[in-house]
Design a protein around this motif. Structure first.
Motif, PDB file in Angstrom:
ATOM      1  N   ARG A  91       3.248  -6.390 -14.467  1.00  0.00           N
ATOM      2  CA  ARG A  91       3.690  -6.292 -13.081  1.00  0.00           C
ATOM      3  C   ARG A  91       2.823  -7.176 -12.190  1.00  0.00           C
ATOM      4  NH1 ARG A  91       2.868  -0.478 -11.474  1.00  0.00           N
ATOM      5  NH2 ARG A  91       0.882  -1.077 -12.314  1.00  0.00           N
ATOM      6  N   ILE A  92       3.401  -7.636 -11.085  1.00  0.00           N
ATOM      7  CA  ILE A  92       2.650  -8.467 -10.146  1.00  0.00           C
ATOM      8  C   ILE A  92       1.424  -7.719  -9.636  1.00  0.00           C
ATOM      9  CG2 ILE A  92       4.066  -7.793  -8.158  1.00  0.00           C
ATOM     10  CD1 ILE A  92       2.570 -11.272  -8.625  1.00  0.00           C
ATOM     11  N   ALA A  93       1.515  -6.410  -9.511  1.00  0.00           N
ATOM     12  CA  ALA A  93       0.382  -5.619  -9.021  1.00  0.00           C
ATOM     13  C   ALA A  93      -0.808  -5.670  -9.978  1.00  0.00           C
ATOM     14  CB  ALA A  93       0.804  -4.172  -8.790  1.00  0.00           C
ATOM     15  N   ASP A  94      -0.583  -6.048 -11.225  1.00  0.00           N
ATOM     16  CA  ASP A  94      -1.663  -6.160 -12.202  1.00  0.00           C
ATOM     17  C   ASP A  94      -2.330  -7.535 -12.189  1.00  0.00           C
ATOM     18  OD1 ASP A  94      -1.145  -3.564 -13.026  1.00  0.00           O
ATOM     19  OD2 ASP A  94       0.234  -4.208 -14.602  1.00  0.00           O
TER      20      ASP A  94
ATOM     21  N   PRO B 168      -3.776  -9.570  -4.263  1.00  0.00           N
ATOM     22  CA  PRO B 168      -4.170  -9.551  -2.837  1.00  0.00           C
ATOM     23  C   PRO B 168      -3.635 -10.759  -2.054  1.00  0.00           C
ATOM     24  CG  PRO B 168      -6.039  -9.011  -4.220  1.00  0.00           C
ATOM     25  CD  PRO B 168      -4.942  -9.470  -5.140  1.00  0.00           C
ATOM     26  N   GLN B 169      -3.637 -11.926  -2.680  1.00  0.00           N
ATOM     27  CA  GLN B 169      -3.116 -13.125  -2.024  1.00  0.00           C
ATOM     28  C   GLN B 169      -1.599 -13.032  -1.859  1.00  0.00           C
ATOM     29  OE1 GLN B 169      -5.229 -12.975  -4.569  1.00  0.00           O
ATOM     30  NE2 GLN B 169      -6.945 -14.347  -4.214  1.00  0.00           N
ATOM     31  N   TYR B 170      -0.948 -12.467  -2.855  1.00  0.00           N
ATOM     32  CA  TYR B 170       0.503 -12.261  -2.807  1.00  0.00           C
ATOM     33  C   TYR B 170       0.872 -11.341  -1.649  1.00  0.00           C
ATOM     34  CZ  TYR B 170       4.983 -10.262  -4.331  1.00  0.00           C
ATOM     35  OH  TYR B 170       6.274  -9.809  -4.386  1.00  0.00           O
ATOM     36  N   THR B 171       0.183 -10.211  -1.545  1.00  0.00           N
ATOM     37  CA  THR B 171       0.508  -9.261  -0.481  1.00  0.00           C
ATOM     38  C   THR B 171       0.152  -9.834   0.896  1.00  0.00           C
ATOM     39  OG1 THR B 171      -1.584  -8.102  -0.819  1.00  0.00           O
ATOM     40  CG2 THR B 171       0.347  -7.189  -1.915  1.00  0.00           C
ATOM     41  N   ALA B 172      -0.921 -10.623   0.979  1.00  0.00           N
ATOM     42  CA  ALA B 172      -1.276 -11.249   2.250  1.00  0.00           C
ATOM     43  C   ALA B 172      -0.174 -12.214   2.698  1.00  0.00           C
ATOM     44  CB  ALA B 172      -2.604 -11.982   2.128  1.00  0.00           C
ATOM     45  N   SER B 173       0.414 -12.931   1.765  1.00  0.00           N
ATOM     46  CA  SER B 173       1.516 -13.838   2.089  1.00  0.00           C
ATOM     47  C   SER B 173       2.719 -13.073   2.626  1.00  0.00           C
ATOM     48  CB  SER B 173       1.938 -14.637   0.851  1.00  0.00           C
ATOM     49  OG  SER B 173       0.904 -15.467   0.417  1.00  0.00           O
ATOM     50  N   LEU B 174       3.060 -11.978   1.962  1.00  0.00           N
ATOM     51  CA  LEU B 174       4.201 -11.177   2.409  1.00  0.00           C
ATOM     52  C   LEU B 174       3.938 -10.538   3.768  1.00  0.00           C
ATOM     53  CD1 LEU B 174       5.353  -9.400  -0.865  1.00  0.00           C
ATOM     54  CD2 LEU B 174       6.294 -11.442   0.223  1.00  0.00           C
ATOM     55  N   LYS B 175       2.725 -10.057   3.947  1.00  0.00           N
ATOM     56  CA  LYS B 175       2.364  -9.436   5.223  1.00  0.00           C
ATOM     57  C   LYS B 175       2.454 -10.461   6.358  1.00  0.00           C
ATOM     58  CE  LYS B 175      -1.151  -6.421   7.166  1.00  0.00           C
ATOM     59  NZ  LYS B 175      -2.416  -5.731   6.922  1.00  0.00           N
ATOM     60  N   CYS B 176       2.007 -11.672   6.101  1.00  0.00           N
ATOM     61  CA  CYS B 176       2.091 -12.739   7.092  1.00  0.00           C
ATOM     62  C   CYS B 176       3.547 -13.017   7.463  1.00  0.00           C
ATOM     63  CB  CYS B 176       1.425 -14.001   6.554  1.00  0.00           C
ATOM     64  SG  CYS B 176       1.437 -15.378   7.721  1.00  0.00           S
ATOM     65  N   LEU B 177       4.409 -13.093   6.460  1.00  0.00           N
ATOM     66  CA  LEU B 177       5.827 -13.329   6.727  1.00  0.00           C
ATOM     67  C   LEU B 177       6.427 -12.215   7.581  1.00  0.00           C
ATOM     68  CD1 LEU B 177       7.067 -14.673   3.278  1.00  0.00           C
ATOM     69  CD2 LEU B 177       6.939 -15.943   5.436  1.00  0.00           C
ATOM     70  N   GLU B 178       6.041 -10.987   7.294  1.00  0.00           N
ATOM     71  CA  GLU B 178       6.522  -9.861   8.104  1.00  0.00           C
ATOM     72  C   GLU B 178       6.019  -9.977   9.536  1.00  0.00           C
ATOM     73  OE1 GLU B 178       5.481  -6.147   6.316  1.00  0.00           O
ATOM     74  OE2 GLU B 178       6.633  -6.557   4.499  1.00  0.00           O
TER      75      GLU B 178
ATOM     76  N   PHE C 236       0.103 -19.140   1.660  1.00  0.00           N
ATOM     77  CA  PHE C 236       0.828 -19.655   0.493  1.00  0.00           C
ATOM     78  C   PHE C 236      -0.062 -20.548  -0.355  1.00  0.00           C
ATOM     79  CE2 PHE C 236       4.807 -19.594   3.382  1.00  0.00           C
ATOM     80  CZ  PHE C 236       4.952 -18.234   3.200  1.00  0.00           C
ATOM     81  N   ASP C 237      -0.837 -21.391   0.311  1.00  0.00           N
ATOM     82  CA  ASP C 237      -1.714 -22.316  -0.417  1.00  0.00           C
ATOM     83  C   ASP C 237      -2.792 -21.564  -1.204  1.00  0.00           C
ATOM     84  OD1 ASP C 237      -0.256 -24.418   0.606  1.00  0.00           O
ATOM     85  OD2 ASP C 237      -1.707 -24.882   2.197  1.00  0.00           O
TER      86      ASP C 237
END
Length: 72
Positions: free
Chosen positions: A16-19, A24-34, A47-48
């Motif tokens: 899973r992506i959570a593993d 943390p970088q993935y969730t930060a990207s999504l949070k930024c988009l929100e 993203f970078d």
């Protein structure tokens, strides 16, 4: 009769992506988009950072596989 025990993925990339160490970088990207209503231009730095993390993760996986190879 089928086993009810949860099975782990056959290899790390199936996890899973959570593993992922890059979660943390993935969730930060999504949070930024929100936060910026999906305005990707405001989140490019996130993203970078995520892309660089995934690159390092891939290189580490390839190195592990190289070290396990029977043919090298």
């Amino acid at each position: 009769m089928a086993s009810t025990k949860a099975q782990s993925p056959p290899y790390p990339s199936a996890a899973r992506i959570a593993d992922s160490p890059c979660y943390p970088q993935y969730t930060a990207s999504l949070k930024c988009l929100e936060e910026y209503n999906s305005d990707k231009s405001k989140c490019q730095e996130h993203f970078d950072i995520y892309k660089e993390c995934k690159k390092k993760e891939r290189e580490a996986r390839l190195e592990r596989n190289r070290n396990r190879s029977f043919f090298s």
